[in-house]
Design an enzyme around this catalytic site. Structure first.
Site, PDB file in Angstrom:
ATOM      1  N   ARG A   1      58.427  78.554  37.844  1.00 49.51           N
ATOM      2  CA  ARG A   1      57.832  79.162  36.645  1.00 49.51           C
ATOM      3  C   ARG A   1      58.862  80.021  35.902  1.00 49.51           C
ATOM      4  O   ARG A   1      58.841  80.128  34.675  1.00 49.51           O
ATOM      5  CB  ARG A   1      56.609  80.013  37.021  1.00 49.51           C
ATOM      6  CG  ARG A   1      56.078  80.836  35.841  1.00 49.51           C
ATOM      7  CD  ARG A   1      54.721  81.452  36.128  1.00 49.51           C
ATOM      8  NE  ARG A   1      54.703  82.305  37.285  1.00 49.51           N
ATOM      9  CZ  ARG A   1      55.092  83.594  37.302  1.00 49.51           C
ATOM     10  NH1 ARG A   1      55.575  84.161  36.208  1.00 49.51           N
ATOM     11  NH2 ARG A   1      55.012  84.307  38.404  1.00 49.51           N
TER      12      ARG A   1
ATOM     13  N   TYR B   1      48.627  72.249  11.036  1.00 50.78           N
ATOM     14  CA  TYR B   1      47.957  71.542  12.131  1.00 50.78           C
ATOM     15  C   TYR B   1      46.698  72.309  12.543  1.00 50.78           C
ATOM     16  O   TYR B   1      46.723  73.529  12.690  1.00 50.78           O
ATOM     17  CB  TYR B   1      48.942  71.421  13.297  1.00 50.78           C
ATOM     18  CG  TYR B   1      48.328  71.043  14.619  1.00 50.78           C
ATOM     19  CD1 TYR B   1      47.585  69.877  14.748  1.00 50.78           C
ATOM     20  CD2 TYR B   1      48.500  71.847  15.734  1.00 50.78           C
ATOM     21  CE1 TYR B   1      47.022  69.524  15.964  1.00 50.78           C
ATOM     22  CE2 TYR B   1      47.952  71.502  16.959  1.00 50.78           C
ATOM     23  CZ  TYR B   1      47.206  70.341  17.064  1.00 50.78           C
ATOM     24  OH  TYR B   1      46.651  70.000  18.269  1.00 50.78           O
TER      25      TYR B   1
ATOM     26  N   ASP C   1      57.209  75.090  12.220  1.00 53.93           N
ATOM     27  CA  ASP C   1      56.874  73.965  13.093  1.00 53.93           C
ATOM     28  C   ASP C   1      57.584  72.742  12.524  1.00 53.93           C
ATOM     29  O   ASP C   1      57.242  72.259  11.448  1.00 53.93           O
ATOM     30  CB  ASP C   1      55.349  73.774  13.105  1.00 53.93           C
ATOM     31  CG  ASP C   1      54.910  72.658  14.052  1.00 53.93           C
ATOM     32  OD1 ASP C   1      55.735  71.775  14.351  1.00 53.93           O
ATOM     33  OD2 ASP C   1      53.729  72.673  14.475  1.00 53.93           O
TER      34      ASP C   1
ATOM     35  N   LYS D   1      55.634  64.740  20.811  1.00 53.47           N
ATOM     36  CA  LYS D   1      55.749  63.810  19.696  1.00 53.47           C
ATOM     37  C   LYS D   1      57.140  63.150  19.671  1.00 53.47           C
ATOM     38  O   LYS D   1      57.496  62.460  20.595  1.00 53.47           O
ATOM     39  CB  LYS D   1      55.432  64.534  18.383  1.00 53.47           C
ATOM     40  CG  LYS D   1      54.146  65.404  18.432  1.00 53.47           C
ATOM     41  CD  LYS D   1      52.896  64.649  18.819  1.00 53.47           C
ATOM     42  CE  LYS D   1      51.604  65.434  18.635  1.00 53.47           C
ATOM     43  NZ  LYS D   1      51.472  66.661  19.373  1.00 53.47           N
TER      44      LYS D   1
END
Length: 373
Positions: free
Chosen positions: A39, A92, A164, A189
């Site tokens: 992590r 978005y 973004d 994406k």
């Protein structure tokens, strides 16, 4: 025996071993000298973050478990309770849902800025306003933001510009070079590119912000897993080839669709009649990406027939894989907006978003031709 793999192995481990207390002290005393716990960082997620950081020209990056986690980290790096955020109205749906439903509970407020008002923020800026969140190419109407102009406007009011860049990728546009402070991607994406990874990445222009992002990633548990990181790095290696092909195919598809009587409008920056065509050409280095939206009749049955008939554009509500797909903003990405908000953004019953893949373009054109009959 020395092993020198050409490709970074998958470090499928949650924890790393120490010989003794001296090694633990070295870990805490010399950041980046070794690994402790996945992590906090692992070789695979660090490799992905470093690769995207290099492409975007940043001072540091973190890889996260999804694009949403990347948006969350970017906003949290700049904001605390009581702060105010400006957000482009063309955004978005997940970004607006995060701001409206979750960050509002933490005392972070938001004002949405219509596209026409992005370059005159004066009346919207409050004493507590910290940033503007915008997209290089908006979702779903592919409006292109002039990032250089936007950065100048933000600087005037002491705001951070968070961009973004998912639709454009660093191969078309590098927002940090145009004045942005933070750039983020849904790695799911184009960066990974094969519809088999869920991931995000956030890149900071300044080292202080990069350190803050790292802290958020560790303490909120946003760090990407080794396997997903490895897959994304593998996908990233062909990004240059893929983006070129996506762009080539999409331009041909957009040109074809704009001649079809059943198509009322095509929203693609590569078409000369697109309102920001010249800006997109300059900001994208002559490529326009693989995303577009088309407007069919405002009739659900017409849309359904188109979806059923198309073989090469399955209705799969994501985007940017090597295989083409289509999405329907009204029912998926933007379904939680009010009817008024949807209307203001031009999201109507007939609007279908196409993600053009890298298949032979003749096959895509043939499929669309028969699907529109």
């Amino acid at each position: 025996m020395h092993i020198h793999p050409k490709i970074t192995p998958i470090y499928q481990t949650s924890v790393f071993k120490f010989e003794d207390l001296n090694e633990v002290e070295q870990y805490f005393g010399e950041p980046g000298s070794r690994y402790l716990y996945s992590r906090n960082g692992n070789p695979n997620s660090d490799e992905l973050a470093a690769a995207v950081n290099r492409l975007e020209g940043g001072a540091g990056a973190v890889a996260t478990g999804s694009g949403m986690a990347a948006i969350f980290a970017a906003l949290l790096a700049c904001c605390q309770a009581g702060d105010h955020v400006l957000c482009a109205a063309d955004i978005y749906g997940g970004s607006s849902s995060l701001l409206d439903q979750e960050l509002s509970r933490l005392g972070i407020t938001v004002t949405y800025v219509p596209f026409e008002q992005l370059y005159s923020l004066g009346q919207l800026v409050q004493p507590t306003t910290r940033l503007l969140l915008a997209e290089t190419m908006s979702n779903p109407l592919l409006r292109v933001a002039d990032l250089r102009r936007l950065a100048t406007e933000c600087r005037q009011y002491g705001l951070k510009l968070v961009v973004d860049n998912t639709f454009a990728t660093p191969l078309l546009t590098r927002p940090l070079e145009l004045g942005a402070d933070i750039v983020l991607h849904s790695v799911t994406k184009y960066i990974a590119g094969h519809s088999d990874v869920t991931a995000g990445v956030v890149v900071a222009k300044g080292e202080e912000t990069a350190a803050r992002l790292k802290q958020i990633g560790v303490l909120y548990g946003l760090t990407l897993s080794p396997m997903e990181s490895w897959l994304a790095v593998r996908g990233l290696k062909t990004l240059r080839l893929r983006v070129r092909e996506h762009s080539h195919n999409a331009l041909a598809v957009a040109q074809f669709l704009s001649t079809q009587p059943s198509v009322r409008a095509v929203y693609y920056p590569g078409l000369p009649d697109h309102p920001q065509h010249m800006l997109a050409r300059e900001q994208g280095g002559g490529l326009f990406g693989g995303m577009m939206s088309v407007l069919l009749a405002d009739d659900e049955e017409v849309v359904n027939q188109f979806m059923r008939r198309s073989q090469r554009f399955p209705f799969a509500p994501s985007l940017a894989g090597v295989d083409s797909s289509l999405s329907y903003p009204l029912a998926t990405s933007h379904r939680y907006l009010t009817v008024e908000q949807q209307a203001e953004l031009g999201i109507s019953t007939g609007l279908v978003r196409l993600s053009v893949g890298i298949e032979p373009v003749e096959e895509l054109l043939q499929d669309l031709k028969q699907a529109l009959k």
